[in-house]
Write a protein that holds these residues in place. Structure first.
Motif, PDB file in Angstrom:
ATOM      1  N   ALA A 154      -0.640 -51.033 -56.513  1.00  0.00           N
ATOM      2  CA  ALA A 154      -1.015 -53.036 -57.507  1.00  0.00           C
ATOM      3  C   ALA A 154      -2.638 -52.043 -58.429  1.00  0.00           C
ATOM      4  O   ALA A 154      -2.362 -53.100 -59.159  1.00  0.00           O
ATOM      5  CB  ALA A 154      -2.121 -53.402 -55.519  1.00  0.00           C
TER       6      ALA A 154
ATOM      7  N   ASP B 146       1.903 -62.524 -65.220  1.00  0.00           N
ATOM      8  CA  ASP B 146       2.902 -62.213 -64.464  1.00  0.00           C
ATOM      9  C   ASP B 146       2.588 -60.381 -63.416  1.00  0.00           C
ATOM     10  O   ASP B 146       3.693 -60.568 -62.698  1.00  0.00           O
ATOM     11  CB  ASP B 146       4.254 -62.206 -65.091  1.00  0.00           C
TER      12      ASP B 146
ATOM     13  N   LYS C 250       1.081 -60.973 -60.421  1.00  0.00           N
ATOM     14  CA  LYS C 250       1.912 -61.631 -59.473  1.00  0.00           C
ATOM     15  C   LYS C 250       2.151 -60.445 -57.953  1.00  0.00           C
ATOM     16  O   LYS C 250       1.832 -61.200 -56.549  1.00  0.00           O
ATOM     17  CB  LYS C 250       2.735 -62.752 -59.502  1.00  0.00           C
ATOM     18  N   PRO C 251       2.998 -59.330 -58.131  1.00  0.00           N
ATOM     19  CA  PRO C 251       3.155 -58.303 -57.383  1.00  0.00           C
ATOM     20  C   PRO C 251       1.977 -57.523 -56.613  1.00  0.00           C
ATOM     21  O   PRO C 251       2.381 -57.437 -55.293  1.00  0.00           O
ATOM     22  CB  PRO C 251       3.554 -57.442 -58.492  1.00  0.00           C
ATOM     23  N   CYS C 252       0.876 -57.949 -56.919  1.00  0.00           N
ATOM     24  CA  CYS C 252      -0.362 -57.499 -56.757  1.00  0.00           C
ATOM     25  C   CYS C 252      -0.558 -58.187 -55.052  1.00  0.00           C
ATOM     26  O   CYS C 252      -1.486 -57.833 -54.782  1.00  0.00           O
ATOM     27  CB  CYS C 252      -1.401 -56.896 -57.542  1.00  0.00           C
TER      28      CYS C 252
ATOM     29  N   LEU D 282       0.871 -59.227 -53.138  1.00  0.00           N
ATOM     30  CA  LEU D 282       1.767 -58.834 -52.052  1.00  0.00           C
ATOM     31  C   LEU D 282       0.867 -57.618 -51.363  1.00  0.00           C
ATOM     32  O   LEU D 282       0.730 -57.053 -50.244  1.00  0.00           O
ATOM     33  CB  LEU D 282       2.810 -58.335 -51.745  1.00  0.00           C
ATOM     34  N   TRP D 283      -0.295 -57.060 -51.898  1.00  0.00           N
ATOM     35  CA  TRP D 283      -1.272 -55.849 -51.733  1.00  0.00           C
ATOM     36  C   TRP D 283      -1.995 -56.575 -50.452  1.00  0.00           C
ATOM     37  O   TRP D 283      -1.609 -55.935 -49.401  1.00  0.00           O
ATOM     38  CB  TRP D 283      -1.553 -55.189 -52.680  1.00  0.00           C
TER      39      TRP D 283
END
Length: 162
Positions: free
Chosen positions: A63, A140, A143-145, A147-148
């Motif tokens: 992240a 974009d 976005k996965p960050c 989840l952190w």
């Protein structure tokens, strides 16, 4: 002459990219080294789907790297000059994320850790939205960050209600 100028520009770009990704990554590694071990969490009985410490720390590293990369993409576009709030949101997300390990694993303030998780999530959403207006790829990458802090919240709930 023109090729030499491009070479100099490329070297500067790589240096700034290295700094943008390396600084948050280094701070996160230092944070993990100083505050990231918790015997209570490592030894407590938990369901198989709860993340082990190595997975939690890996998510933190990924992240912070992605946030640094997305911030660099915004910076390259001159986005922090046009939208200084984007920089504040980014710095706030990194700083809040770095505060989680000392608050939860060292101080044992698990309920405050939940507040920090909510703050990190909110700052990352703000980051994503402001980055997206400047550079859609940067938005974009944030976005996965998201989840952190959700993963950190899961750990926090286990520590609060253990």
């Amino acid at each position: 002459m023109k090729g030499q100028k491009r070479s100099v520009m490329a070297k500067r770009g790589l240096r700034s990219l290295g700094l943008a990704v390396g600084l948050p990554l280094s701070l996160t590694l230092l944070d993990i080294a100083l505050f990231g071990s918790n015997i209570k969490y490592a030894t407590m009985e938990k369901p198989f789907w709860y993340p082990p410490l190595w997975a939690l720390h890996s998510a933190c590293l990924v992240a912070s790297s992605l946030i640094g990369l997305s911030a660099w993409l915004v910076w390259v576009e001159g986005g922090f000059h046009r939208n200084p709030t984007a920089l504040l949101l980014c710095l706030g997300a990194v700083a809040s994320g770095l505060s989680w390990d000392p608050i939860v694993f060292r101080a044992g303030a698990n309920k405050l850790g939940l507040v920090v998780c909510a703050a990190v999530f909110g700052l990352l959403v703000g980051c994503m939205r402001s980055f997206k207006t400047i550079n859609p790829i940067a938005g974009d990458l944030v976005k996965p960050c998201l989840l952190w802090p959700l993963m950190l919240s899961l750990v926090n709930f286990k520590l609060v209600y253990h």
